[in-house]
Design an enzyme around this catalytic site. Structure first.
Site, PDB file in Angstrom:
ATOM      1  N   HIS A 270       0.864  -1.209   0.077  1.00 39.12           N
ATOM      2  CA  HIS A 270      -0.121   0.194  -0.112  1.00 39.12           C
ATOM      3  C   HIS A 270       1.059   1.449   0.049  1.00 39.12           C
ATOM      4  O   HIS A 270       1.968   1.286   0.421  1.00 39.12           O
ATOM      5  CB  HIS A 270      -0.951   0.014   1.340  1.00 39.12           C
ATOM      6  CG  HIS A 270      -1.965   1.150   1.306  1.00 39.12           C
ATOM      7  ND1 HIS A 270      -2.054   2.211   1.387  1.00 39.12           N
ATOM      8  CD2 HIS A 270      -3.316   0.794   0.781  1.00 39.12           C
ATOM      9  CE1 HIS A 270      -3.172   2.700   1.085  1.00 39.12           C
ATOM     10  NE2 HIS A 270      -4.131   1.819   0.974  1.00 39.12           N
ATOM     11  N   ASP A 327      -7.863  -5.419  -0.073  1.00 34.21           N
ATOM     12  CA  ASP A 327      -8.389  -6.090  -1.518  1.00 34.21           C
ATOM     13  C   ASP A 327      -7.958  -7.549  -1.218  1.00 34.21           C
ATOM     14  O   ASP A 327      -8.328  -8.571  -2.194  1.00 34.21           O
ATOM     15  CB  ASP A 327      -7.651  -5.682  -2.701  1.00 34.21           C
ATOM     16  CG  ASP A 327      -8.402  -4.284  -2.977  1.00 34.21           C
ATOM     17  OD1 ASP A 327      -7.383  -3.290  -3.465  1.00 34.21           O
ATOM     18  OD2 ASP A 327      -9.313  -4.128  -2.885  1.00 34.21           O
TER      19      ASP A 327
HETATM   20  C1  SDX Z   1      -6.191   0.111  -2.871  1.00 37.56           C
HETATM   21  O1  SDX Z   1      -4.630   4.757  -2.067  1.00 37.56           O
HETATM   22  C2  SDX Z   1      -5.409   3.940  -1.320  1.00 37.56           C
HETATM   23  O2  SDX Z   1      -5.774   4.011  -0.231  1.00 37.56           O
HETATM   24  C3  SDX Z   1      -6.032   2.668  -2.082  1.00 37.56           C
HETATM   25  C4  SDX Z   1      -7.063   1.870  -1.373  1.00 37.56           C
HETATM   26  C5  SDX Z   1      -8.402   2.752  -1.089  1.00 37.56           C
HETATM   27  O3  SDX Z   1      -9.003   2.294  -0.291  1.00 37.56           O
HETATM   28  O4  SDX Z   1      -8.523   3.532  -1.774  1.00 37.56           O
HETATM   29  O5  SDX Z   1      -6.456   1.549  -0.093  1.00 37.56           O
HETATM   30  C6  SDX Z   1      -7.390   0.621  -2.288  1.00 37.56           C
HETATM   31  O6  SDX Z   1      -5.965   0.578  -4.013  1.00 37.56           O
HETATM   32  C7  SDX Z   1      -5.244  -0.909  -2.225  1.00 37.56           C
HETATM   33  C8  SDX Z   1      -3.943  -1.331  -2.883  1.00 37.56           C
HETATM   34  C9  SDX Z   1      -4.538  -2.470  -3.946  1.00 37.56           C
HETATM   35  N1  SDX Z   1      -3.371  -2.623  -4.973  1.00 37.56           N
HETATM   36  C10 SDX Z   1      -3.089  -4.080  -4.877  1.00 37.56           C
HETATM   37  O7  SDX Z   1      -2.991  -4.736  -3.998  1.00 37.56           O
HETATM   38  C11 SDX Z   1      -1.873  -4.216  -6.266  1.00 37.56           C
HETATM   39  C12 SDX Z   1      -0.621  -4.882  -5.429  1.00 37.56           C
HETATM   40  N2  SDX Z   1       0.132  -3.629  -4.716  1.00 37.56           N
HETATM   41  C13 SDX Z   1       1.015  -2.908  -5.527  1.00 37.56           C
HETATM   42  O8  SDX Z   1       0.660  -2.917  -6.778  1.00 37.56           O
HETATM   43  C14 SDX Z   1       1.583  -1.848  -4.831  1.00 37.56           C
HETATM   44  O9  SDX Z   1       1.626  -2.079  -3.263  1.00 37.56           O
HETATM   45  C15 SDX Z   1       0.721  -0.638  -4.730  1.00 37.56           C
HETATM   46  C16 SDX Z   1       0.324  -0.032  -5.941  1.00 37.56           C
HETATM   47  C17 SDX Z   1      -0.591  -0.902  -3.643  1.00 37.56           C
HETATM   48  C18 SDX Z   1       1.501   0.401  -4.221  1.00 37.56           C
HETATM   49  O10 SDX Z   1       2.763   0.491  -5.039  1.00 37.56           O
HETATM   50  P1  SDX Z   1       4.218   1.418  -4.361  1.00 37.56           P
HETATM   51  O11 SDX Z   1       3.258   2.921  -4.449  1.00 37.56           O
HETATM   52  O12 SDX Z   1       5.023   1.277  -5.448  1.00 37.56           O
HETATM   53  O13 SDX Z   1       4.208   0.925  -3.025  1.00 37.56           O
HETATM   54  P2  SDX Z   1       5.707   1.337  -2.376  1.00 37.56           P
HETATM   55  O14 SDX Z   1       6.455   2.316  -3.095  1.00 37.56           O
HETATM   56  O15 SDX Z   1       5.118   1.232  -0.899  1.00 37.56           O
HETATM   57  O16 SDX Z   1       6.461   0.033  -2.787  1.00 37.56           O
HETATM   58  C19 SDX Z   1       7.727  -0.244  -1.999  1.00 37.56           C
HETATM   59  C20 SDX Z   1       8.392  -1.364  -2.685  1.00 37.56           C
HETATM   60  C21 SDX Z   1       8.732  -1.114  -4.266  1.00 37.56           C
HETATM   61  O17 SDX Z   1       9.716  -1.891  -4.498  1.00 37.56           O
HETATM   62  P3  SDX Z   1      11.146  -0.811  -4.691  1.00 37.56           P
HETATM   63  O18 SDX Z   1      10.676   0.011  -5.675  1.00 37.56           O
HETATM   64  O19 SDX Z   1      11.280  -0.084  -3.344  1.00 37.56           O
HETATM   65  O20 SDX Z   1      12.360  -1.915  -5.091  1.00 37.56           O
HETATM   66  O21 SDX Z   1       7.555  -2.416  -2.673  1.00 37.56           O
HETATM   67  C22 SDX Z   1       7.211  -3.035  -3.858  1.00 37.56           C
HETATM   68  C23 SDX Z   1       7.441  -1.849  -4.823  1.00 37.56           C
HETATM   69  O22 SDX Z   1       7.962  -2.340  -6.048  1.00 37.56           O
HETATM   70  N3  SDX Z   1       6.086  -3.620  -3.716  1.00 37.56           N
HETATM   71  C24 SDX Z   1       5.727  -5.006  -4.116  1.00 37.56           C
HETATM   72  C25 SDX Z   1       4.375  -4.704  -3.956  1.00 37.56           C
HETATM   73  N4  SDX Z   1       4.031  -3.749  -3.423  1.00 37.56           N
HETATM   74  C26 SDX Z   1       4.960  -2.815  -3.730  1.00 37.56           C
HETATM   75  N5  SDX Z   1       6.373  -6.090  -4.438  1.00 37.56           N
HETATM   76  C27 SDX Z   1       5.645  -7.284  -4.631  1.00 37.56           C
HETATM   77  N6  SDX Z   1       4.452  -7.186  -4.469  1.00 37.56           N
HETATM   78  C28 SDX Z   1       3.702  -6.286  -4.037  1.00 37.56           C
HETATM   79  N7  SDX Z   1       2.270  -6.105  -3.942  1.00 37.56           N
END
Ligand code: SDX
Length: 392
Positions: A270, A327
């Site tokens: 998140h 989710d």
């Molecule tokens: C919702 O914003 C909100 O409030 C949204 C929401 C709402 O109620 O409106 O809460 C609803 O959208 C929840 C999120 C649902 N999405 C998913 O579950 C999809 C899978 N999750 C990811 O795509 C991701 O976690 C995001 C998009 C949610 C956040 O992505 P970010 O902004 O890149 O997260 P981050 O910067 O904290 O990531 C830190 C690291 C990154 O790696 P580095 O660039 O540091 O090397 O963690 C990695 C990311 O690549 N990472 C993951 C991951 N999520 C983040 N690696 C593997 N699996 C994952 N799910």
């Protein structure tokens, strides 16, 4: 600054605003709606009461709540013309594509009766959107399965009305199981609002130009559909089903950690929560309870729990503070109720409409608010003179 959009190159978000509606502490895993903790609302309140709270700022007394529910109920029917919009879609159109189009079309029915600077007309538009979303969502489902639309009734609760419109057929009434109604209502509460997430920011940005609220909500639906956002609930259950048995989890954990692999664990991570998403905690507990009460045994739940356990012990996930989000478990419950995965994000949009309209109202009511204009950090070519094609 209220309503102002500032760009901070160090932070990927391109907007900031003041709001009194929802507070999130991502490190502590705290989510409050108008000061009330989400787990208390999920366990003790109802979706209609939370909708009123988000819109008006205070919990209603009994009489006010009944009046609000009656007002919403009386707006649940849609103009009969709206049904013709569905005929233009292929039967296998994704319900989110249908929702985007049909909700946007609502602006054609109310655009000349919604003076957004009139608080009363703003509230009527908000009530219309909250009331009609379940009807349109149910119609999208009915259209996708080739069944006739079912009209709303005034003698049912908001959530029971939606379940009946979705699952009733002329040949057989759908009896709303109180367990199912309570689970659906709880899921709606948990998805109602979430501060300035991508789709809410989209609604605010669209609304900041003075666009009508129906078109703004359609923009929010479009943004929510993305798999990184609301589309993750559909993707998460599909992922859990693809994993199948717990022995295949390590393969997917490895893929999620592989920088060269675009795969991410859907329902994990998140932008704000660097601790457990409090909504995921409620849903994890509810998933087990609902399946037990319904006498269902879905192996996907065991796979989800094992995936959570393994991931939360893995240094990669610990280091990046990746936890299950809202989710991750919701799809297990929705599937047990009978929804296809293609309806999961529609249900998210249905619930989030209450948050979207509350945030839209708050912004439009602010006399200081200006049109949103996210700034940029220009990294393109410096100024240069044009050269005719013959000399290129
Ligand atoms: C919702 O914003 C909100 O409030 C949204 C929401 C709402 O109620 O409106 O809460 C609803 O959208 C929840 C999120 C649902 N999405 C998913 O579950 C999809 C899978 N999750 C990811 O795509 C991701 O976690 C995001 C998009 C949610 C956040 O992505 P970010 O902004 O890149 O997260 P981050 O910067 O904290 O990531 C830190 C690291 C990154 O790696 P580095 O660039 O540091 O090397 O963690 C990695 C990311 O690549 N990472 C993951 C991951 N999520 C983040 N690696 C593997 N699996 C994952 N799910």
């Amino acid at each position: 600054q209220t309503g102002a959009f500032t760009y901070d190159p160090g932070f990927t978000s391109t907007a900031s605003c003041e709001s009194k509606i929802t507070y999130i502490d991502g490190d502590a895993g705290i989510l409050l709606h108008r000061g009330y903790p989400i787990d208390q609302l999920a366990e003790q309140s109802t979706f209609m009461e939370v909708a009123y709270l988000l819109l008006n700022g205070e919990l209603p007394d009994g009489t006010t709540l009944e009046e609000f529910k009656t007002t919403i109920t009386r707006h649940t029917m849609v103009n009969e013309q709206l049904a013709t919009f569905f005929r233009g879609f292929r039967r296998d159109a994704h319900p989110m594509a249908i929702l985007c189009g049909v909700v946007g079309a609502l602006s054609a029915f109310y655009h000349d009766s919604t003076d957004i600077m009139d608080p009363q007309q703003r509230m009527i538009a908000s009530h219309r959107l909250i009331a009609k979303m379940p009807t349109i969502a149910a119609m999208a489902y009915k259209y996708s399965v080739g069944q006739p639309f079912v009209y709303p009734r005034n003698d049912l609760s908001y959530t029971a009305n939606f379940l009946r419109m979705t699952f009733s057929v002329p040949a057989e009434e759908y009896e709303v199981d109180p367990v199912v109604e309570a689970a659906m209502d709880k899921i709606f509460i948990l998805h109602a609002d979430h501060e300035q997430n991508a789709s809410t920011s989209t609604v605010r940005l669209a609304g900041s130009s003075g666009a009508n609220p129906f078109a703004c909500i359609a923009a929010g639906i479009a943004c929510l559909w993305g798999p990184a956002h609301g589309g993750a609930n559909e993707a998460a259950l599909n992922m859990l089903r693809e994993i199948g048995t717990p022995d295949r989890i390590p393969e997917y954990i490895a893929r999620a950690k592989n920088k060269d692999d675009p795969f991410r664990l859907m329902g994990f991570g998140h932008r704000v929560y660097k601790n457990f998403d409090p909504r995921a905690k409620v849903l994890s507990k509810a998933a087990g309870e609902v399946l037990e009460k319904l006498g269902r045994n879905d192996p996907v739940l065991d796979t989800a729990r094992e995936l959570e356990r393994i991931a939360l012990e893995d240094p990669y996930f610990i280091d990046k503070k990746l936890y299950p989000n809202v989710d991750f478990y919701s799809g297990v419950i929705l599937s047990a109720i009978g929804f296809p995965t293609t309806m999961f994000t529609v249900l998210f949009a249905l619930a989030r409409t209450t948050g979207w309209v509350a945030q839209w109202n708050e912004m439009i009511a602010d006399p200081e608010q200006k049109i949103g204009r996210p700034r940029q950090l220009y990294t393109g070519a410096t100024q240069r003179d044009y050269t005719p094609v013959a000399s290129r």
